[in-house]
Design an enzyme around this catalytic site. Structure first.
Site, PDB file in Angstrom:
ATOM      1  N   CYS A  26      11.519  32.344  36.934  1.00 50.71           N
ATOM      2  CA  CYS A  26      12.006  33.726  36.917  1.00 50.71           C
ATOM      3  C   CYS A  26      13.164  33.915  35.942  1.00 50.71           C
ATOM      4  CB  CYS A  26      12.454  34.119  38.320  1.00 50.71           C
ATOM      5  SG  CYS A  26      11.229  33.682  39.536  1.00 50.71           S
ATOM      6  N   GLU A  27      12.936  33.626  34.694  1.00 48.00           N
ATOM      7  CA  GLU A  27      13.942  33.801  33.640  1.00 48.00           C
ATOM      8  C   GLU A  27      13.189  34.171  32.374  1.00 48.00           C
ATOM      9  OE1 GLU A  27      17.387  32.535  33.632  1.00 48.00           O
ATOM     10  OE2 GLU A  27      17.345  31.571  35.596  1.00 48.00           O
ATOM     11  N   TYR A  58      14.957  13.947  25.321  1.00 49.60           N
ATOM     12  CA  TYR A  58      15.641  15.076  25.947  1.00 49.60           C
ATOM     13  C   TYR A  58      14.625  16.044  26.576  1.00 49.60           C
ATOM     14  CZ  TYR A  58      19.131  12.853  23.096  1.00 49.60           C
ATOM     15  OH  TYR A  58      19.935  11.901  22.526  1.00 49.60           O
ATOM     16  N   ARG A  68      14.592  22.366  26.109  1.00 41.68           N
ATOM     17  CA  ARG A  68      15.068  22.469  24.726  1.00 41.68           C
ATOM     18  C   ARG A  68      14.822  23.850  24.085  1.00 41.68           C
ATOM     19  NH1 ARG A  68      13.641  19.993  20.904  1.00 41.68           N
ATOM     20  NH2 ARG A  68      15.661  19.575  19.989  1.00 41.68           N
ATOM     21  N   GLU A 112      23.049   3.591  17.730  1.00 39.47           N
ATOM     22  CA  GLU A 112      22.703   4.151  19.040  1.00 39.47           C
ATOM     23  C   GLU A 112      21.617   5.229  18.917  1.00 39.47           C
ATOM     24  OE1 GLU A 112      26.424   5.881  20.247  1.00 39.47           O
ATOM     25  OE2 GLU A 112      27.293   3.960  20.820  1.00 39.47           O
ATOM     26  N   TYR A 139      18.316  25.371  23.028  1.00 40.16           N
ATOM     27  CA  TYR A 139      18.674  25.268  21.598  1.00 40.16           C
ATOM     28  C   TYR A 139      17.754  26.092  20.703  1.00 40.16           C
ATOM     29  CZ  TYR A 139      19.996  20.522  23.367  1.00 40.16           C
ATOM     30  OH  TYR A 139      20.459  19.439  24.073  1.00 40.16           O
ATOM     31  N   GLY A 154      18.458   7.549  19.715  1.00 37.58           N
ATOM     32  CA  GLY A 154      17.702   7.979  20.895  1.00 37.58           C
ATOM     33  C   GLY A 154      16.466   8.739  20.450  1.00 37.58           C
TER      34      GLY A 154
HETATM   35  C1  PLP Z   1      27.483   8.773  21.757  1.00 37.57           C
HETATM   36  C2  PLP Z   1      26.038   9.039  21.487  1.00 37.57           C
HETATM   37  N1  PLP Z   1      25.298   8.070  20.920  1.00 37.57           N
HETATM   38  C3  PLP Z   1      23.978   8.254  20.668  1.00 37.57           C
HETATM   39  C4  PLP Z   1      23.355   9.444  20.969  1.00 37.57           C
HETATM   40  C5  PLP Z   1      21.887   9.580  20.666  1.00 37.57           C
HETATM   41  O1  PLP Z   1      21.668  10.525  19.702  1.00 37.57           O
HETATM   42  P1  PLP Z   1      20.214  10.774  19.097  1.00 37.57           P
HETATM   43  O2  PLP Z   1      19.294  10.964  20.227  1.00 37.57           O
HETATM   44  O3  PLP Z   1      20.368  11.984  18.268  1.00 37.57           O
HETATM   45  O4  PLP Z   1      19.872   9.564  18.275  1.00 37.57           O
HETATM   46  C6  PLP Z   1      24.093  10.487  21.532  1.00 37.57           C
HETATM   47  C7  PLP Z   1      23.446  11.769  21.835  1.00 37.57           C
HETATM   48  O5  PLP Z   1      23.990  12.697  22.342  1.00 37.57           O
HETATM   49  C8  PLP Z   1      25.476  10.276  21.805  1.00 37.57           C
HETATM   50  O6  PLP Z   1      26.213  11.227  22.360  1.00 37.57           O
END
Ligand code: PLP
Length: 420
Positions: A344-345, A373, A315, A276, A319, A278
């Site tokens: 305004c922060e 993100y 971000r 998964e 973070y 991202g």
């Molecule tokens: C369940 C799950 N899978 C995949 C991702 C994607 O993570 P990344 O963008 O670090 O690959 C996230 C990110 O929060 C997640 O919560």
């Protein structure tokens, strides 16, 4: 990899073969600019490195949920990882096959579960025993089967920012590993439920692959046992989390390094593998382009005030994230200071106490590594319209999301009506 999509040509910054200042002049700023070529290269590199287990790569839509971005990955053969009904809606609008969608998240509502069941997704990654019961109830009402993979929290330290660490015992995610076997046994007795597999996702922006090894070693015994007990138990979803190079001195977690650690462990288990990713697919393919409004001297540093802000890219505020800042018109001159927005922060900065290119009013800057993100976490704070987004491929650029209008800001609002 970070430099692959940008070059200076005759002193002007280009993304692929398109001049960034031309994009900014045409569509205004703040403007998100994405390289489609880089997105394709990133997913192909991961698929290539992991080819031995032929993974189903489910692009994590939360990283960047623009339809054109989703479509880019679908065209590369990806499935999708979603976390809400809204993301399922986007996935379907982009033409995704539900049978290649996995659905994560700690708080799935009944409506979201029913929506996903009706669409026929591959499986839910399930965060608690009570969620499994809810899916069973929904599936029974609808006369369908809900396929589930419990998300197990292996309690390993992903060595990343605490807000994006998700696999330690103090995090809200997943089931205690010690409770997992009992949760599976209980779920096996629920009507209309099929135990499809097991899920882990230990965190985001991992630069070291070892925590993946640690997590896989912790869950492998359980996986073997479940595979023997349940014929339906076929999938191991190991989440995303591969880190990217935000700073020049950082080394991204390259697919080959990741594969070297996870492949032998996955091959030993012999389950179908789901990934998964991202951030690693889109992060360095995106730039946030902004115009300099003012340069304001402070007591002991300069404040470069731009027309992008924390609502566009949160971000750094959230973070303390580092993003490289590029001048769109090349300059070797440097100033020391903060790159700030108009909100305004005091947390409204995109770079703090940094050496920045010496830019002046009217110049453009590009904030690097903003593809993941970035827009997807943006908001309308201070009643700012959300930015436009542009996709570049080779010499072609297309608007993939128009800038919001003033009317968009108030579209769903009504006045409170006084009666009597
Ligand atoms: C369940 C799950 N899978 C995949 C991702 C994607 O993570 P990344 O963008 O670090 O690959 C996230 C990110 O929060 C997640 O919560």
């Amino acid at each position: 990899m970070m430099t692959a999509t940008t070059t200076y040509r005759n002193g002007q910054l280009f993304v692929e073969d398109v001049s960034v200042s031309a994009l900014a002049e045409r569509w205004g700023t703040p403007l998100y600019v994405y390289s489609r070529t880089m997105m394709g290269n990133q997913i192909r590199a991961l698929a290539g490195a992991m080819a031995a287990v032929k993974p189903l790569i489910c692009y994590s839509v939360k990283a960047n949920s623009n339809l054109a971005v989703i479509d880019t990955f679908l065209k590369e053969g990806a499935g999708l990882d979603i976390v809400s009904g809204g993301e399922l809606f986007r996935a379907r609008k982009a033409g995704a096959d539900p049978a290649r969608i996995v659905f994560a998240g700690v708080g799935k509502t009944q409506d979201e579960i029913e929506y996903a069941l009706k669409e026929g997704i591959l499986f839910f990654t399930v965060e608690s025993e009570s969620e499994a019961v809810r899916i069973s109830d929904c599936a029974r009402r609808l006369g369908v089967v809900g396929r589930i993979a419990f998300r197990v929290n292996p309690d390993v330290d992903p060595q990343t920012h605490k807000y994006i660490s998700t696999g330690k015992k103090e995090n809200k995610f997943g089931l205690d590993l010690n409770r997992a076997a009992a949760a599976y046994a209980q779920a096996a007795r629920l009507p209309n439920i099929e135990l499809a597999g097991l899920h882990i996702h230990i965190g985001s922006q991992l630069l070291n692959p070892q925590p993946y090894a640690e997590a896989l070693d912790k869950i492998s015994g359980l996986c073997r046992d479940l595979k023997v007990r349940h014929a339906s138990f076929q999938y191991l979803d190991i989440g995303g989390g591969l880190g990217i190079d935000y700073k020049p001195e950082q080394q991204a977690l390259e697919p080959a390094q990741f594969a070297a650690v996870v492949l032998p462990r996955l091959q030993a288990l012999g389950l179908k593998v789901v990934l998964e990713p991202g951030r690693s697919l889109v992060g360095n393919a995106g730039f946030l382009v902004a115009r300099v409004e003012y340069v304001k001297p402070g007591y002991d540093k300069q404040f470069v005030v731009i027309d992008a802000a924390m609502n566009d890219l949160i971000r750094p505020a959230l973070y303390q994230a580092h993003h490289e800042i590029l001048a769109v018109r090349e300059t070797a001159d440097r100033i020391t200071g903060d790159l700030v927005g108009p909100i305004c922060e005091s947390g409204d900065f995109l770079a703090a106490d940094r050496e920045l290119p010496a830019v002046g009013p009217g110049d453009y800057v590009a904030v690097r590594s903003a593809g993941a993100y970035g827009f997807s976490m943006s908001s309308n704070y201070n009643s700012r319209r959300r930015a436009a987004e542009v996709m570049v491929e080779g010499g072609r650029a297309e608007l993939i999301r128009a800038r919001e209008t003033w009317d968009d800001l108030i579209r769903n609002e009504t006045m409170f009506e006084r009666r009597g």
